[in-house]
Design an enzyme around this catalytic site. Structure first.
Site, mmCIF file in Angstrom:
data_model
loop_
_atom_site.group_PDB
_atom_site.id
_atom_site.type_symbol
_atom_site.label_atom_id
_atom_site.label_comp_id
_atom_site.label_asym_id
_atom_site.label_seq_id
_atom_site.Cartn_x
_atom_site.Cartn_y
_atom_site.Cartn_z
ATOM 1 N N HIS A 87 80.193 -0.927 38.736
ATOM 2 C CA HIS A 87 81.044 -0.839 39.923
ATOM 3 C C HIS A 87 80.479 -1.709 41.054
ATOM 4 C CE1 HIS A 87 83.155 2.108 42.957
ATOM 5 N NE2 HIS A 87 83.679 0.892 42.972
ATOM 6 N N GLU A 120 81.086 -5.282 40.246
ATOM 7 C CA GLU A 120 82.500 -5.649 40.450
ATOM 8 C C GLU A 120 82.740 -6.046 41.905
ATOM 9 O OE1 GLU A 120 85.954 -3.879 42.301
ATOM 10 O OE2 GLU A 120 85.421 -2.406 40.765
ATOM 11 N N HIS A 121 82.128 -5.317 42.836
ATOM 12 C CA HIS A 121 82.234 -5.671 44.250
ATOM 13 C C HIS A 121 81.472 -6.963 44.560
ATOM 14 C CE1 HIS A 121 83.703 -1.829 46.363
ATOM 15 N NE2 HIS A 121 83.808 -1.571 45.069
ATOM 16 N N GLU A 124 76.636 -3.871 49.101
ATOM 17 C CA GLU A 124 77.613 -3.211 48.229
ATOM 18 C C GLU A 124 77.040 -2.006 47.493
ATOM 19 O OE1 GLU A 124 80.740 -4.139 48.347
ATOM 20 O OE2 GLU A 124 80.272 -5.825 49.665
ATOM 21 N N GLU A 166 81.707 5.083 48.906
ATOM 22 C CA GLU A 166 82.970 5.308 48.187
ATOM 23 C C GLU A 166 82.814 6.458 47.194
ATOM 24 O OE1 GLU A 166 85.568 2.883 44.880
ATOM 25 O OE2 GLU A 166 84.712 1.710 46.540
#
Length: 462
Positions: free
Chosen positions: A68, A71-72, A144, A165
């Site tokens: 994840h 991905e950012h 991130e 998040e």
């Protein structure tokens, strides 16, 4: 080179297969890059809204959220586009119709679409450079992923885009309950981990591990490029070769191939008896902490078997498709809980099909009553059968869903992409799990056997 034909070669690719897909009014073109092994599948149709997606198998081995965070991070500057945030620049300047990146439990996908050819090819170039040649500087990892921050009062806290998040995700009781409905039956597989990241585990991820994950998984030999639309296949193969794949040549300092990862553990052994698992979740304001969500969960077939997937869809639709469906009605009318748990239903996105049914707002002491109710309802269906009208309603609903072309948060091509990747990412042909209509036609043929559905219910659940 004109029309793509099986066995033809172009731009370092060989065409592996070309087949008609009549229900999509399309031709499926499958090609493989001979040097690196990168695979391309193009649904060639007359749609002017062209979509591409770079997809990588990224199965997690822990819950640090590395897939994840990556991905950012790949979208925060690359070799040819060394901007701080080229993704935001694209979003402002492109006439794209879709632009995103998505981390799934076992894969990471970078799709975009446009109706303007020059814009589309530019998007493909920027995204390709981002995934294959990102800068991945340490400040990006800190931004991130995770970092310490000291506030004006001197108090330290952990911050990070993905960290925060996922804190939000883990503060939702329904989200945690839904995650555990899957984890409870998929222990020992990659799905026992959280690819998004558990806030407890994210701070354990190091910058070195983060970069190593990219080197291992973001290589052309582990990449599937999905294409859909009317742009000639060859033009897109040429872009892939000239902009990216040619840079993985001998002597370039980059490996031409890496060993294809096969980290998808086999499904856990089928349980010979029911297992009971109790997990805590975050308290919710205004909710009675002594009331629980109770789920009963089953491991079914591989989702890569298109006919088994359609069988499971049919059974789930019959049992839960509307308020009057047998299992829905039994749960709602039981009075055991407040309402049906949101994670009730069939999970089709993973390699293994999972089915869950349950209630939220149940008194803890009555959890076993929920289980008994669900099992007895399924036993009744298996013994007495299903009203033929209910079966016909379910068949019509699934038939319509299989044939309907609609936008749902983006181009319809995204739906086709997810179908195709379901099997493709696990080594099957990209068409194997794409074509729902022929698979469901076979299921409808089997319905001529009067005991067929009852045997499915018995096999799956009893």
């Amino acid at each position: 080179m004109g029309e793509m034909t099986k066995g033809a070669r172009a731009h370092g690719f060989v065409v592996v297969d070309v087949e008609e897909i009549p229900e999509l009014k399309a031709v499926g073109v499958t090609a493989r890059h001979e040097a690196t092994g990168l695979e391309v599948f193009h649904i060639l149709n007359d749609d002017e809204e062209n979509l591409f997606a770079y997809a990588f198998a990224t199965p997690p081995s822990d819950s640090t959220g590395v897939a994840h965070i990556l991905e950012h991070s790949v979208l925060c500057g690359s070799e040819s586009y060394p901007l701080k945030d080229p993704f935001l620049v694209l979003a402002k300047q492109s006439v794209k119709t879709f632009l995103n990146a998505m981390t799934f439990p076992d894969k990471t996908v970078y799709p975009a679409s446009s109706m303007v050819e020059a814009d589309y090819l530019n998007l493909m170039a920027v995204y390709g450079d981002a995934v294959f040649f990102p800068l991945l500087e340490e400040w990006v990892f800190r931004q991130e992923g995770h970092r310490f921050e000291i506030d004006p009062e001197g108090k330290a806290s952990i911050q990070g885009v993905v960290f925060n998040e996922m804190r939000g995700n883990y503060s939702s009781f329904d989200s945690v309950a839904g995650d555990w409905s899957i984890r409870s039956i998929l222990g020992g597989t990659v799905y026992a981990h959280d690819s998004g990241g558990d806030p407890v585990d994210i701070p354990a991820l190091t910058y070195a591990q983060f970069r190593e994950f990219h080197a291992r998984y973001y290589h052309p030999s582990n990449c599937r490029v999905f294409l859909c639309g009317n742009m000639p296949t060859e033009r897109q193969l040429e872009l892939l070769q000239t902009r990216f794949l040619s840079r993985f040549a001998e002597g370039s300092g980059r490996p031409v191939r890496v060993e294809r990862p096969v980290p998808f553990a086999p499904p856990p052994p089928l349980a010979t008896e029911r297992r009971f698992l109790e997990v805590t979740g975050p308290a919710e304001a205004g909710k009675d902490p002594d009331r629980a969500t109770v789920m009963v969960n089953w491991l079914l077939h591989d989702s890569t078997d298109a006919i088994a997937l359609m069988e499971a869809n049919l059974v789930a639709e019959i049992l839960l498709g509307h308020d009057g469906a047998p299992l829905s009605r039994a749960l709602v009318e039981s009075g055991l809980g407040e309402d049906i748990a949101p994670s009730t239903g069939l999970e089709t996105e993973l390699k293994h099909l999972c089915f869950s049914a349950g209630l939220r707002g149940v008194e803890r002491a009555r959890a076993r009553e929920v289980e008994d109710l669900i099992i007895s309802t399924l036993q009744s269906v298996a013994e007495k059968g299903i009203d033929p009208v209910e079966v016909e309603t379910a068949v019509r609903s699934i038939d319509f869903g299989n044939r309907e072309v609609r936008r749902s948060g983006g181009p319809f091509a995204l739906t086709l992409m997810r179908r195709s990747l379901r099997g493709w990412i696990h080594g099957l042909s990209p068409v194997a799990t794409l074509r729902y209509v022929p698979a469901f036609e076979e299921v409808k043929r089997r319905l001529a056997d009067p005991g067929y559905l009852q045997r499915l219910v018995t096999k799956y659940f009893l």
